[in-house]
Motif scaffolding. Sequence first.
Motif, short mmCIF file in Angstrom:
data_model
loop_
_atom_site.label_atom_id
_atom_site.label_comp_id
_atom_site.label_asym_id
_atom_site.label_seq_id
_atom_site.Cartn_x
_atom_site.Cartn_y
_atom_site.Cartn_z
N GLY A 1 -76.86 13.26 26.33
CA GLY A 1 -76.88 14.88 25.23
C GLY A 1 -75.58 15.26 25.64
N GLU B 1 -79.11 15.07 20.70
CA GLU B 1 -80.49 14.30 20.98
C GLU B 1 -80.28 13.10 19.98
OE1 GLU B 1 -83.57 15.24 22.31
OE2 GLU B 1 -82.76 17.44 22.58
N GLN C 1 -75.87 19.08 15.85
CA GLN C 1 -75.62 19.66 16.52
C GLN C 1 -75.02 20.02 17.25
OE1 GLN C 1 -77.66 16.28 18.52
NE2 GLN C 1 -78.81 15.72 16.32
#
Length: 853
Positions: free
Chosen positions: A508, A541, A574
């Motif tokens: 990540g 993630e 994200q």
Amino acid sequence: MRFKTLEASPSFDTERGVLIPDYLPLDLSALCNAGLDVLDEKPNTPIGEQLCRGLPFLVNDDPANCFIAFDRNSGGVTIPVNSRATGLILAHRLLKSDLMEGGPLGIPVADYVFRLAGGESAGGESAGAEEIRVPIRERFEIAHISLGGKPFVALPDQGQLKMRRHRGDWGDMGRRQTEVTGDYSRGYFLWAWRNPHPDREIESLEVIPAGPPFIIAGLTVSQANEHPFVRQGKREARLTLTDPEDAEKPFDLRVDVDRGVASYVHPLPEASADDFVGDDFAGWGETQNPKSSPAYVEVAAIPSATVTVKQGEETVGEVRWGDVEQKKVVDTPRMRVELLDRGRNWVNINVLDDDTGRPVPCRVHFRSPEGIPYQPYGHHNQVNSNLDTWHIDIGGDLRLGQITYAYIDGKCQGWLPRGEVIVDVARGFEYEPLRTRVKIEPGQQELTLRLKRWVNMNAQGWYSGDSHVHFLSTQGSHTESQGEDLNIVNLLPSQWGNLFTNTEDFTGRPSISQDGNNIVYVGQENRQHFLGHLILWGLKEPVMPWCTDGPGEAELGGTLEITMSDWADQCHAQGGSVIIPHLPNPNGEPAALIATGRVDGVEMLRHQPFNHIEYYRYLNCGYKLPLVGGTDKMSSDVPVGLYRTYAYMPDQDFTYDNWCNAVSQGRTFHSGGPIIHLSVDGHQVGDTVQVSGPGTVEVQAWSESIFPIHTLEIVQGGRVVASTEDRGGTRRLKLKAHVKVDGHTWLAARCAGPDYTSVPHHDGWGRGIFAHTSPIYIACGGEWWMFDRDAAQYMLTLIDGDLQYIRRTAARHEPGTATHHHGEEDHLAYLERPFVEAREAIHRRMHQLGIQH
């Protein structure tokens, strides 16, 4: 004592004028006193006529009476020999050992007493009978088969072996890459005694036991003037099939050696050393020779060994290895065998940047003038034996056609042949490749090479990245990308049926090299066999499931669980970037993704007309799509960054996020080798140029490359409006043109081979040498927009087809039998939603433009 002749190569006795076998086994049956029942592993111990390391032995074939057994309480046994010989080879073994209980090494087991007849000495003087006593000690001349380890001066009865090259058990897939198995014992150890007076007859061997129990299974007399076991290292030999019909057949050669070992056979290049050095693809491979000749093999054997060359199951010819070593060239009716070993040096090699004088990461290949590779230690001469490398043996080595390259940090070491050596070194597209000759003198242990950078794109604000890489590790990605002068690797875990790859690499966050100039980011490629694939950059993630809807992407019997649009939305949530790989295939959901603005870039993986048509179609319909280059690397036969994305980020720090932002802004060009530049009235790629109305704009373009390029073109709305060409190929092309503008449009530059065809690289997919910029958009009298009715209808038809596929074809769980990842009750409505959104978005645009649908 009777002799029995088994398979053995004959030699000529000049004194007696007769041919005699090199090795003759003695028949010991009259002295046998024990059977297989004295052994722990009776079923596996061979008896009868045997070839051990190519040497004939005769073990009595009566299971109840096949050995001469001894212990400390038994009496001695005398074995008659009565033969003039250079030595004897015994097949023997211990029956018990205390080593595993902490017993001492080297305990006496027996004395072997060799009695020589009297005769004339080498100096012509008379010599009497002589007795030579040799102590036989545990773990020296003899050992137990399974307890305590191999002996120091004896060998297992079976030599080293090659793994089967083209078949084997599924469970051996990993071990198969070793190519070899070590020597092992089927029942005995072989110990050789050399007669110090070979001109005198050996009358007998007396065995006097002195320790733990043991057996003698066989005794063979050597008539050969050689050590019976291989003591010399491997030596290279060239194989040339002199029958043209044999030579032209597809490669299928193997070499067997009865008293030694031979490597797999590999083709040698068809081109001469001069042609190779002068080739346009310096540093970038060579055409694979698919034929059976010429080829090379590495052999380690004793002089009496027979080297057998086979094509398929047919024997092409046989030669005696001693003849090859002595004569250097041996001809048979259908082949020629040439010894090419010229000696070798262990050499420390440094590759330096010519500007800085410091070691520079790169990839290297070393070869003899004939084409035999000598790769640095720790690297392969052939990756996975030149077989397919999909998800096998990837990282640290690269195969481009005939050639294997090793990725190094600027330093390496290993064997190089003495005399002329051809070196082939490359580092991406911004360094001049180096393919040249060097000479390695006897005793030389240092070699320095220099690479020269011809352009520094980072200094101009351009940073390169590969959008699409599989199967490398994170560190392997750093190593290979630094060797290719590539700034960024997008390493993508995925699912392939029941195989999940690179799961353990996901963190990540970016992995950044110490100098800050090399970044590996582990994202994902989420895949469906029908709706399509999607690259997700910059994930914090995981976005799951990675793949659905069954093989080959998802598991057997899988159901359609998610849409690409949902993957895209989760990635954007994200802060990541969404790329459509290898546009458009699989050609399902890409149209819906583009229509709903979920795409940050599209990847052109192949230089084919349809890929261009598809890209231009969406541009002409008014969708700004940055162009991205990536390899989809899944094997060792494509270098990371062979297709790469150059992104322009002037006056910004080099970070992964800044690079991704530059891509999404369209400040990119895709390169398969050439560096390309485009400006319109001074504006750069990704810009929107405002003009007040119809007229002309000044377009400037140039391209420069380490490979020959032939065509440079300006494309407007999918049509070539200006071009220049050099039919013979050149390093640099440029053009300036005034292009007419009648309305909103876009312009891009592209370059490639003759007539914009693709000259293929030597990689596994034949990716072509070309470059293509993202567009510069021209807004003519207002905000930029474009619309193409045919393209819109094409998109609507795809969207309708996707809905039909979801409703009528794709596998789904029955309603009420599964709780899905999205948590919604109506799974079908969830799957249909983005396609309905896309259809409405296109209709809305048509309505705004006054177009009926």
